[in-house]
Design a protein around this motif. Structure first.
Motif, PDB file in Angstrom:
ATOM      1  N   CYS A  28      -9.313   5.685   5.737  1.00 60.22           N
ATOM      2  CA  CYS A  28     -10.753   5.506   5.704  1.00 60.22           C
ATOM      3  C   CYS A  28     -11.089   4.961   4.323  1.00 60.22           C
ATOM      4  CB  CYS A  28     -11.463   6.832   5.944  1.00 60.22           C
ATOM      5  SG  CYS A  28     -13.260   6.656   5.857  1.00 60.22           S
ATOM      6  N   HIS A  63     -18.027   5.400   7.933  1.00 60.39           N
ATOM      7  CA  HIS A  63     -16.609   5.390   7.578  1.00 60.39           C
ATOM      8  C   HIS A  63     -16.194   3.922   7.486  1.00 60.39           C
ATOM      9  CE1 HIS A  63     -16.174   9.669   8.756  1.00 60.39           C
ATOM     10  NE2 HIS A  63     -17.021   9.357   9.728  1.00 60.39           N
ATOM     11  N   GLU A 121     -14.195   4.292   3.045  1.00 55.59           N
ATOM     12  CA  GLU A 121     -15.588   4.485   2.612  1.00 55.59           C
ATOM     13  C   GLU A 121     -15.789   5.983   2.428  1.00 55.59           C
ATOM     14  OE1 GLU A 121     -18.084   1.942   2.381  1.00 55.59           O
ATOM     15  OE2 GLU A 121     -19.157   3.565   1.382  1.00 55.59           O
ATOM     16  N   TYR A 122     -16.275   6.398   1.256  1.00 55.19           N
ATOM     17  CA  TYR A 122     -16.447   7.828   1.014  1.00 55.19           C
ATOM     18  C   TYR A 122     -17.348   8.437   2.091  1.00 55.19           C
ATOM     19  CZ  TYR A 122     -17.368  12.321  -0.937  1.00 55.19           C
ATOM     20  OH  TYR A 122     -17.468  13.681  -1.084  1.00 55.19           O
ATOM     21  N   CYS A 123     -16.838   9.478   2.774  1.00 53.85           N
ATOM     22  CA  CYS A 123     -17.572  10.010   3.924  1.00 53.85           C
ATOM     23  C   CYS A 123     -17.659  11.525   3.882  1.00 53.85           C
ATOM     24  CB  CYS A 123     -16.883   9.549   5.208  1.00 53.85           C
ATOM     25  SG  CYS A 123     -15.135   9.967   5.249  1.00 53.85           S
ATOM     26  N   MET A 183      -8.427  11.452   5.412  1.00 58.11           N
ATOM     27  CA  MET A 183      -8.744  10.864   6.713  1.00 58.11           C
ATOM     28  C   MET A 183      -7.852   9.635   6.905  1.00 58.11           C
ATOM     29  SD  MET A 183     -12.513   9.872   8.085  1.00 58.11           S
ATOM     30  CE  MET A 183     -12.735   9.013   9.633  1.00 58.11           C
ATOM     31  N   HIS A 187     -12.673  13.005   2.701  1.00 64.13           N
ATOM     32  CA  HIS A 187     -12.512  11.543   2.890  1.00 64.13           C
ATOM     33  C   HIS A 187     -11.084  11.085   2.596  1.00 64.13           C
ATOM     34  CE1 HIS A 187     -12.709   7.294   1.887  1.00 64.13           C
ATOM     35  NE2 HIS A 187     -12.406   7.596   0.648  1.00 64.13           N
TER      36      HIS A 187
END
Ligand code: CUA
Length: 326
Positions: free
Chosen positions: A195, A160, A197-199, A206, A203
């Motif tokens: 967030c 993340h 960063e693609y998680c 988040m 995503h």
């Protein structure tokens, strides 16, 4: 030419619109101030270079068309195409690198320490006061204004990235590592964190809130968060019963109740938070009810099962109980 002017004004207007609780260009923290300054230098010098290039094009195309100085042209190509960009980028790089030590320096030893863990798709937040047990909450970080704070960033699942644009630059949360991010808020207010960063599926959902408070108010808030949940009011007693019967306590902790689950967010003071579901819903009884009944619809892929099969009055009782956990 008029098209260019329109474009310039449109860009300036767009950039001036970049304010609000989630803007790098409206800084409320030391790190964000330095990043915003770097940005404005980049914009200013880029505009100068743009004017120079357009000026030369106008000169060659309209003012002295048909005049060719091949020797000078070569000079221009080498100077303007290689030497100048190299110098300009080197200056920018030095400026950026010079900012790094300040941005990465740890807070003084006795500063507030907070661990934040990015988990699919919410934030586990733990305060480590100098004395006493760590205090856990979720999806909200409160900070005292004007005090440097060390955040220790981790993740138990995937990568993340922790980002509060108004306060400082972002930092990745990498499984198996702990990254330190120091920040100092300079203005009180409520800011947005995301967030970056693609998680996975949710995503984009988040998020979290950062509340920057006066130091006395912050101390009072932290002291309140350290306490166990207050006894439920009469109206909430049924909800508490349902919370325990339906096994919510297998995943959630409510300090003061036989609820010690560690999988999901700590709900001891969930009613005191700015938002629900990691920044996606307001904090009110309707939102609690919607979240419990339609979890999957509100956050696709979420690990919490939904309880839409419960009778409406049970959902209402649960919502009243949760909202009352202030
Ligand atoms: Cu967590 Cu994207």
């Amino acid at each position: 030419r008029s098209t260019s002017l329109v474009l310039i004004f449109a860009s300036v207007w767009l950039v001036l619109g970049c304010g609000g609780p989630q803007s790098t260009l409206d800084p409320a923290g030391r790190g964000a101030e330095q990043i915003a300054e770097l940005f404005w230098w980049l914009v200013a010098v880029s505009i100068l270079i743009w004017l120079l290039v357009v000026g030369l094009a106008v000169y060659a195309g309209w003012i002295r068309p048909g005049v060719h100085h091949y020797r000078k042209a070569n000079l221009l190509i080498i100077g303007g195409g290689a030497v100048f960009p190299t110098l300009a980028l080197a200056v920018y790089l030095s400026y950026g690198l010079a900012l790094m030590p300040g941005l990465l320096a740890p807070a003084p030893e006795d500063s507030l320490k907070i661990t934040v863990s990015g988990e699919q798709w919410w934030w586990r937040v733990r305060y480590h006061p100098p004395s006493g047990e760590p205090i856990e909450l979720a999806n909200e970080i409160r900070l005292p204004v004007g005090e440097p704070v060390d955040l220790f960033l981790a993740s138990p699942d995937v990568i993340h990235s922790f980002w509060i644009p108004s306060l400082t630059g972002k930092m990745d949360m990498v499984p198996g590592r702990v990254n330190r991010l120091t920040l100092e808020a300079t203005k009180t207010g409520v800011y947005h964190g995301v967030c970056a960063e693609y998680c996975g599926t949710a995503h984009a959902l988040m998020k979290f809130h950062v509340v920057v408070m006066e130091p006395e108010a912050f101390a009072a808030w932290l002291e309140h968060q350290a306490r166990p949940a207050s006894r439920p009011k009469k109206m909430a007693a049924r909800g508490q019963e349902l919370f325990l019967i339906h096994g919510c306590s297998a995943c959630h902790t409510v300090r003061g109740l036989p609820a010690n689950g560690r999988v999901g967010p700590d709900l001891t003071h969930v009613g005191s938070r700015v938002s629900l579901g990691a920044g996606i819903l307001p904090n009110d009884p309707t939102a609690f009810l919607r979240w419990v009944a339609h979890t999957e619809e509100l956050k696709p892929g979420v690990h919490m099962p939904e309880f839409g099969m419960l009778p409406k009055e049970d959902l209402q009782a649960l919502a009243i109980f949760l909202e009352g956990l202030e």
